[in-house]
Design a protein around this motif. Structure first.
Motif, short mmCIF file in Angstrom:
data_model
loop_
_atom_site.label_atom_id
_atom_site.label_comp_id
_atom_site.label_asym_id
_atom_site.label_seq_id
_atom_site.Cartn_x
_atom_site.Cartn_y
_atom_site.Cartn_z
N ALA A 143 57.00 62.59 59.15
CA ALA A 143 55.70 62.48 59.82
C ALA A 143 55.83 62.84 61.30
O ALA A 143 55.00 63.57 61.86
CB ALA A 143 55.14 61.07 59.66
N LYS A 144 56.91 62.36 61.94
CA LYS A 144 57.09 62.62 63.38
C LYS A 144 57.34 64.11 63.65
O LYS A 144 57.03 64.59 64.75
CB LYS A 144 58.25 61.78 63.92
CG LYS A 144 57.86 60.32 64.14
CD LYS A 144 59.01 59.53 64.73
CE LYS A 144 58.56 58.10 65.03
NZ LYS A 144 59.69 57.26 65.49
N LEU A 145 57.89 64.82 62.67
CA LEU A 145 58.08 66.27 62.86
C LEU A 145 56.75 66.96 63.09
O LEU A 145 56.69 68.01 63.74
CB LEU A 145 58.79 66.88 61.64
CG LEU A 145 60.26 66.53 61.45
CD1 LEU A 145 60.86 67.32 60.29
CD2 LEU A 145 61.08 66.77 62.72
N THR A 176 53.43 64.27 54.22
CA THR A 176 53.99 64.59 55.54
C THR A 176 54.12 66.10 55.81
O THR A 176 54.68 66.47 56.84
CB THR A 176 55.38 63.94 55.71
OG1 THR A 176 56.26 64.46 54.70
CG2 THR A 176 55.30 62.43 55.56
N HIS A 177 53.63 66.94 54.92
CA HIS A 177 53.77 68.38 55.12
C HIS A 177 52.42 69.09 54.99
O HIS A 177 51.80 69.01 53.94
CB HIS A 177 54.75 68.98 54.10
CG HIS A 177 56.15 68.49 54.26
ND1 HIS A 177 56.59 67.29 53.76
CD2 HIS A 177 57.24 69.06 54.89
CE1 HIS A 177 57.87 67.13 54.06
NE2 HIS A 177 58.29 68.18 54.74
N PRO A 178 52.00 69.79 56.04
CA PRO A 178 50.71 70.49 55.98
C PRO A 178 50.67 71.63 54.94
O PRO A 178 49.62 71.98 54.44
CB PRO A 178 50.54 71.06 57.39
CG PRO A 178 51.49 70.31 58.25
CD PRO A 178 52.62 69.88 57.37
N TYR A 179 51.85 72.20 54.63
CA TYR A 179 51.92 73.29 53.65
C TYR A 179 52.98 72.97 52.61
O TYR A 179 53.96 72.27 52.89
CB TYR A 179 52.24 74.63 54.33
CG TYR A 179 51.03 75.25 54.98
CD1 TYR A 179 50.31 76.28 54.37
CD2 TYR A 179 50.58 74.79 56.22
CE1 TYR A 179 49.19 76.83 54.97
CE2 TYR A 179 49.45 75.33 56.82
CZ TYR A 179 48.76 76.34 56.18
OH TYR A 179 47.64 76.87 56.76
N VAL A 180 52.78 73.50 51.40
CA VAL A 180 53.71 73.23 50.31
C VAL A 180 54.04 74.53 49.56
O VAL A 180 53.16 75.38 49.37
CB VAL A 180 53.15 72.17 49.34
CG1 VAL A 180 51.83 72.61 48.72
CG2 VAL A 180 54.16 71.82 48.23
N GLU A 194 47.42 63.26 58.62
CA GLU A 194 47.77 63.47 60.03
C GLU A 194 48.84 62.45 60.46
O GLU A 194 48.80 61.28 60.04
CB GLU A 194 46.54 63.34 60.92
CG GLU A 194 45.53 64.47 60.75
CD GLU A 194 46.09 65.82 61.20
OE1 GLU A 194 46.98 65.84 62.09
OE2 GLU A 194 45.63 66.84 60.67
N PRO A 195 49.80 62.88 61.30
CA PRO A 195 50.97 62.05 61.57
C PRO A 195 50.67 60.67 62.15
O PRO A 195 51.28 59.67 61.72
CB PRO A 195 51.81 62.89 62.53
CG PRO A 195 50.91 63.97 63.02
CD PRO A 195 49.90 64.18 61.96
#
Length: 211
Positions: A143-145, A176-180, A194-195
């Motif tokens: 998430a922090k990334l 935790t990832h906007p794209y997969v 959102e983080p």
């Protein structure tokens, strides 16, 4: 404002910064995606970082060489780094999210100072299956990334073997990832949170477990 740089993955032209989870069901499928991504980065003025288990390094470098990458040259000039999970994610036999975050941030700043246009990093997350101390910080780290990546011209691919991780773990990782990347295709992830919202939720969950 951070400048955007373009890159290609799974045949799609995209813009960094970007944080991607790659779900793969075989080593072959993984390499079909990351080899063109790595190759393009090395042909451009990008810094390329690969993190995987130490016992995979010779096979990985052989695979890159078989695809026309001049490994020795790229390693010697520092444009390519092949790092071991044991010296990064789980240095000292445990996962320390804050240390790994700081190390990545320092790497991004160093690459910029060295004159690279962008950083491309792919990390194999298989180490998280070892249940080492600190592994429960993985979601918080991922998430922090999403707070770090928008500040730098970087694309990160976190690689997960879908046959090894539990369905619950993969469901959490999607948050935790906007794209997969799945089945060799990349798409926007509808499950992304959102983080700051997710970190608040994780903090509440942790507090509930402790009380």
């Amino acid at each position: 404002m951070n400048k955007q740089t373009s890159f290609s993955v799974c045949g799609e032209s995209l813009s960094a910064p970007m944080h991607i989870c790659g779900f793969f069901d075989s080593r072959e499928q993984q390499y079909e995606v990351i080899i063109p991504y790595i190759l393009e980065g090395l042909e451009n003025n990008d810094k390329v970082i690969n993190i995987l288990e130490g016992n995979r390094h010779s096979e990985h470098c052989r695979c890159l060489a078989d695809n026309g990458i001049s490994i020795a040259e790229k390693l010697s000039i520092g444009q390519l780094e092949v790092l071991a999970s044991e010296n990064t994610y789980i240095n000292g036999g445990k996962f320390a999210a804050d240390k790994m975050y700081a190390m990545l941030e320092q790497t991004l700043l160093s690459a910029s100072r060295a004159g690279y246009d962008s950083v491309r990093a792919c990390g194999d997350m298989v180490w998280a299956l070892k249940n080492l101390p600190g592994t429960d910080e993985l979601l918080e780290y991922e998430a922090k990334l999403n707070l770090l990546t928008p500040q730098h011209p970087v694309s990160l691919i976190c690689m997960y073997d879908i046959s090894s991780f539990s369905q619950k773990a993969l469901t959490d990782i999607l948050l935790t990832h906007p794209y997969v990347i799945k089945d060799g295709k990349i798409s926007k992830n509808p499950h992304y949170v959102e983080p700051l919202e997710l970190l608040s939720s994780l903090s509440s969950r942790s507090g509930a477990l402790k009380s």
